[in-house]
Design a protein around this motif. Structure first.
Motif, PDB file in Angstrom:
ATOM      1  N   PHE A   1      40.761  45.997  18.281  1.00 58.39           N
ATOM      2  CA  PHE A   1      39.542  46.173  17.501  1.00 58.39           C
ATOM      3  C   PHE A   1      38.831  44.847  17.177  1.00 58.39           C
ATOM      4  CE2 PHE A   1      42.128  49.918  16.239  1.00 58.39           C
ATOM      5  CZ  PHE A   1      41.285  50.905  16.730  1.00 58.39           C
ATOM      6  N   VAL A   2      39.613  43.784  16.921  1.00 61.24           N
ATOM      7  CA  VAL A   2      39.018  42.548  16.421  1.00 61.24           C
ATOM      8  C   VAL A   2      38.590  41.617  17.553  1.00 61.24           C
ATOM      9  CG1 VAL A   2      39.411  40.501  14.993  1.00 61.24           C
ATOM     10  CG2 VAL A   2      40.375  42.716  14.306  1.00 61.24           C
ATOM     11  N   LEU A   3      39.454  41.457  18.565  1.00 62.14           N
ATOM     12  CA  LEU A   3      39.144  40.504  19.648  1.00 62.14           C
ATOM     13  C   LEU A   3      37.788  40.763  20.314  1.00 62.14           C
ATOM     14  CD1 LEU A   3      39.990  38.119  21.419  1.00 62.14           C
ATOM     15  CD2 LEU A   3      41.160  39.751  22.928  1.00 62.14           C
ATOM     16  N   PRO A   4      37.431  42.024  20.673  1.00 65.41           N
ATOM     17  CA  PRO A   4      36.117  42.238  21.313  1.00 65.41           C
ATOM     18  C   PRO A   4      34.947  41.822  20.430  1.00 65.41           C
ATOM     19  CG  PRO A   4      37.535  44.134  21.658  1.00 65.41           C
ATOM     20  CD  PRO A   4      38.228  43.266  20.657  1.00 65.41           C
ATOM     21  N   GLU A   5      35.128  41.880  19.098  1.00 61.82           N
ATOM     22  CA  GLU A   5      34.036  41.506  18.193  1.00 61.82           C
ATOM     23  C   GLU A   5      33.900  39.995  18.072  1.00 61.82           C
ATOM     24  OE1 GLU A   5      32.132  43.841  17.216  1.00 61.82           O
ATOM     25  OE2 GLU A   5      33.429  45.405  18.025  1.00 61.82           O
ATOM     26  N   LEU A   6      34.981  39.250  18.356  1.00 66.78           N
ATOM     27  CA  LEU A   6      34.932  37.797  18.244  1.00 66.78           C
ATOM     28  C   LEU A   6      34.385  37.126  19.503  1.00 66.78           C
ATOM     29  CD1 LEU A   6      38.375  37.127  16.488  1.00 66.78           C
ATOM     30  CD2 LEU A   6      36.105  37.293  15.443  1.00 66.78           C
ATOM     31  N   LEU A   7      34.453  37.832  20.624  1.00 61.37           N
ATOM     32  CA  LEU A   7      33.986  37.267  21.891  1.00 61.37           C
ATOM     33  C   LEU A   7      32.462  37.366  21.997  1.00 61.37           C
ATOM     34  CD1 LEU A   7      36.682  38.814  24.266  1.00 61.37           C
ATOM     35  CD2 LEU A   7      36.561  36.447  23.473  1.00 61.37           C
ATOM     36  N   PRO A   8      31.852  36.619  22.914  1.00 59.10           N
ATOM     37  CA  PRO A   8      30.420  36.822  23.184  1.00 59.10           C
ATOM     38  C   PRO A   8      30.134  38.293  23.474  1.00 59.10           C
ATOM     39  CG  PRO A   8      31.231  34.872  24.322  1.00 59.10           C
ATOM     40  CD  PRO A   8      32.431  35.533  23.712  1.00 59.10           C
ATOM     41  N   PRO A   9      28.960  38.792  23.067  1.00 60.90           N
ATOM     42  CA  PRO A   9      28.671  40.235  23.179  1.00 60.90           C
ATOM     43  C   PRO A   9      28.942  40.825  24.557  1.00 60.90           C
ATOM     44  CG  PRO A   9      26.960  39.133  21.931  1.00 60.90           C
ATOM     45  CD  PRO A   9      27.863  38.047  22.440  1.00 60.90           C
ATOM     46  N   SER A  10      28.556  40.094  25.618  1.00 58.05           N
ATOM     47  CA  SER A  10      28.753  40.655  26.962  1.00 58.05           C
ATOM     48  C   SER A  10      30.242  40.786  27.286  1.00 58.05           C
ATOM     49  CB  SER A  10      28.068  39.769  28.000  1.00 58.05           C
ATOM     50  OG  SER A  10      28.597  38.446  27.943  1.00 58.05           O
ATOM     51  N   TRP A  11      31.043  39.801  26.848  1.00 60.42           N
ATOM     52  CA  TRP A  11      32.488  39.866  27.084  1.00 60.42           C
ATOM     53  C   TRP A  11      33.124  40.987  26.265  1.00 60.42           C
ATOM     54  CZ3 TRP A  11      34.997  34.332  27.586  1.00 60.42           C
ATOM     55  CH2 TRP A  11      34.276  33.614  28.545  1.00 60.42           C
ATOM     56  N   GLY A  12      32.706  41.102  25.010  1.00 61.48           N
ATOM     57  CA  GLY A  12      33.249  42.151  24.150  1.00 61.48           C
ATOM     58  C   GLY A  12      32.930  43.532  24.683  1.00 61.48           C
ATOM     59  N   LEU A  13      31.695  43.713  25.180  1.00 60.95           N
ATOM     60  CA  LEU A  13      31.304  45.009  25.744  1.00 60.95           C
ATOM     61  C   LEU A  13      32.119  45.310  26.992  1.00 60.95           C
ATOM     62  CD1 LEU A  13      29.343  47.403  25.577  1.00 60.95           C
ATOM     63  CD2 LEU A  13      27.766  46.095  27.021  1.00 60.95           C
ATOM     64  N   TRP A  14      32.352  44.267  27.808  1.00 60.99           N
ATOM     65  CA  TRP A  14      33.163  44.462  29.014  1.00 60.99           C
ATOM     66  C   TRP A  14      34.591  44.891  28.661  1.00 60.99           C
ATOM     67  CZ3 TRP A  14      37.468  41.495  30.701  1.00 60.99           C
ATOM     68  CH2 TRP A  14      37.911  41.810  31.993  1.00 60.99           C
ATOM     69  N   LEU A  15      35.144  44.266  27.627  1.00 59.20           N
ATOM     70  CA  LEU A  15      36.504  44.632  27.208  1.00 59.20           C
ATOM     71  C   LEU A  15      36.570  46.083  26.743  1.00 59.20           C
ATOM     72  CD1 LEU A  15      38.034  41.620  25.211  1.00 59.20           C
ATOM     73  CD2 LEU A  15      38.877  42.637  27.320  1.00 59.20           C
ATOM     74  N   LYS A  16      35.541  46.491  25.978  1.00 59.63           N
ATOM     75  CA  LYS A  16      35.547  47.858  25.442  1.00 59.63           C
ATOM     76  C   LYS A  16      35.400  48.902  26.539  1.00 59.63           C
ATOM     77  CE  LYS A  16      33.495  46.468  21.026  1.00 59.63           C
ATOM     78  NZ  LYS A  16      32.271  46.526  20.196  1.00 59.63           N
ATOM     79  N   GLN A  17      34.758  48.513  27.650  1.00 58.97           N
ATOM     80  CA  GLN A  17      34.482  49.485  28.710  1.00 58.97           C
ATOM     81  C   GLN A  17      35.505  49.473  29.838  1.00 58.97           C
ATOM     82  OE1 GLN A  17      30.467  48.433  29.813  1.00 58.97           O
ATOM     83  NE2 GLN A  17      29.561  49.715  28.218  1.00 58.97           N
ATOM     84  N   ILE A  18      36.532  48.647  29.723  1.00 57.49           N
ATOM     85  CA  ILE A  18      37.567  48.633  30.759  1.00 57.49           C
ATOM     86  C   ILE A  18      38.254  49.998  30.815  1.00 57.49           C
ATOM     87  CG2 ILE A  18      39.822  47.677  31.389  1.00 57.49           C
ATOM     88  CD1 ILE A  18      38.992  45.049  30.288  1.00 57.49           C
ATOM     89  N   PRO A  19      38.386  50.588  32.005  1.00 61.53           N
ATOM     90  CA  PRO A  19      39.154  51.842  32.093  1.00 61.53           C
ATOM     91  C   PRO A  19      40.598  51.615  31.633  1.00 61.53           C
ATOM     92  CG  PRO A  19      37.914  51.432  34.115  1.00 61.53           C
ATOM     93  CD  PRO A  19      37.816  50.179  33.304  1.00 61.53           C
ATOM     94  N   ASP A  20      41.132  52.579  30.909  1.00 62.25           N
ATOM     95  CA  ASP A  20      42.501  52.487  30.384  1.00 62.25           C
ATOM     96  C   ASP A  20      42.677  51.263  29.481  1.00 62.25           C
ATOM     97  OD1 ASP A  20      43.311  54.781  31.829  1.00 62.25           O
ATOM     98  OD2 ASP A  20      43.636  53.561  33.611  1.00 62.25           O
ATOM     99  N   ALA A  21      41.660  50.953  28.695  1.00 62.33           N
ATOM    100  CA  ALA A  21      41.748  49.799  27.794  1.00 62.33           C
ATOM    101  C   ALA A  21      42.949  49.883  26.836  1.00 62.33           C
ATOM    102  CB  ALA A  21      40.447  49.643  27.009  1.00 62.33           C
ATOM    103  N   PRO A  22      43.271  51.066  26.273  1.00 60.98           N
ATOM    104  CA  PRO A  22      44.463  51.127  25.395  1.00 60.98           C
ATOM    105  C   PRO A  22      45.750  50.701  26.113  1.00 60.98           C
ATOM    106  CG  PRO A  22      43.100  53.066  25.084  1.00 60.98           C
ATOM    107  CD  PRO A  22      42.538  52.346  26.276  1.00 60.98           C
ATOM    108  N   PHE A  23      45.839  51.021  27.414  1.00 64.13           N
ATOM    109  CA  PHE A  23      47.042  50.631  28.158  1.00 64.13           C
ATOM    110  C   PHE A  23      47.139  49.116  28.273  1.00 64.13           C
ATOM    111  CE2 PHE A  23      48.550  49.369  32.435  1.00 64.13           C
ATOM    112  CZ  PHE A  23      49.900  49.622  32.257  1.00 64.13           C
ATOM    113  N   TYR A  24      46.045  48.481  28.722  1.00 62.93           N
ATOM    114  CA  TYR A  24      46.081  47.031  28.907  1.00 62.93           C
ATOM    115  C   TYR A  24      46.271  46.302  27.572  1.00 62.93           C
ATOM    116  CZ  TYR A  24      44.490  48.046  33.615  1.00 62.93           C
ATOM    117  OH  TYR A  24      44.410  48.537  34.909  1.00 62.93           O
ATOM    118  N   THR A  25      45.628  46.825  26.523  1.00 67.17           N
ATOM    119  CA  THR A  25      45.803  46.214  25.204  1.00 67.17           C
ATOM    120  C   THR A  25      47.250  46.339  24.736  1.00 67.17           C
ATOM    121  OG1 THR A  25      43.536  46.823  24.652  1.00 67.17           O
ATOM    122  CG2 THR A  25      44.981  46.217  22.835  1.00 67.17           C
TER     123      THR A  25
END
Length: 243
Positions: A86-110
């Protein structure tokens, strides 16, 4: 207690539309094992590097390794997962944070990163303990033979240390399997999450959690049996590796 047992529930179709309830649990088991194995691989790599850093002559690297261990060992796993998810995507530059949130299977990688880093701190301490347990004469003899410091670790210290710490590493892998259940809090549908879904849809609470318990126990029994065989095959004469 007015409760109707129904063990045939596992062969009934799940409302999720992906087969029977047993298929639902097997899907959860797949994600549990995938997460545990990937996190364990990450923990071994990071933990090995940090454990070695803590035994090097450089005071700076020792302090860096100690800081890593204290940070990841002392923060609860649940908090770490929330920070990564929840916190890391908000600390990164907006484009990076959006990319992290949209990764398929993001809960798995996290979950892999969070559980892997958490476990690596514990693995690092065990590898450090394994290296420092070895008699100092081994390192001194390596130097006398003309081996460099990397060669001493690669050919003398690490092969011995890893064989000595196999029993505690087995326990850490079992903990890693069980720690995957925390990942349900960031929406990873692993075994515990699938079990909760089953009991919510079917109201067969005891059957669902009895099955999950049995699966966890079977995983642990298989892991312990395999690791016992490996421990005895690579046992170092004169060192107790568990019985």
């Amino acid at each position: 207690m007015n409760y109707t047992w129904n063990w045939s529930i596992f062969w009934q179709l799940s409302p999720e539309g992906n087969g029977t309830y047993l298929d639902t649990l097997m899907s959860g088991l797949y994600w549990t094992m995938a997460t545990a194995l990937a996190a364990w691989a990450l923990a071994l790599v990071l933990g090995g590097m940090i454990g070695i850093m803590r035994t090097l002559p450089s005071k700076g690297l020792q302090r860096l390794g100690a800081a890593y261990v204290e940070v990841f060992r002392n923060i609860p796993l649940l908090v770490q997962l929330f920070l990564w998810y929840f916190v890391l995507p908000e600390l990164l530059p907006p484009s990076w944070g959006l990319w992290l949130k949209q990764i398929p299977d993001a809960p798995f990688y996290t979950s892999v990163v969070g559980i892997g880093c958490f476990t690596s701190a514990r693995v690092a301490e065990q590898i450090r303990a394994g290296i420092t347990t070895l008699p100092r004469g081994q390192a001194m003899a390596s130097t006398a033979l003309g081996l460099t410091l990397p060669q001493t670790y690669r050919y003398i210290l690490l092969p011995m240390a890893l064989r000595i710490v196999l029993p505690p590493l087995t326990s850490e892998f079992l903990n890693t399997v069980k720690n995957t259940s925390v990942a349900l809090t960031i929406s990873l549908m692993e075994l515990t999450a699938r079990t909760r879904a089953m009991q919510e849809f079917s109201f067969q609470v005891f059957e669902a959690f009895a099955a999950a318990t049995l699966i966890y126990v079977l995983i642990n029994v298989v892991v312990v049996a395999v690791m016992r065989v490996i421990e005895h095959r690579v046992a170092v004469p004169g060192f107790n590796v568990g019985k």
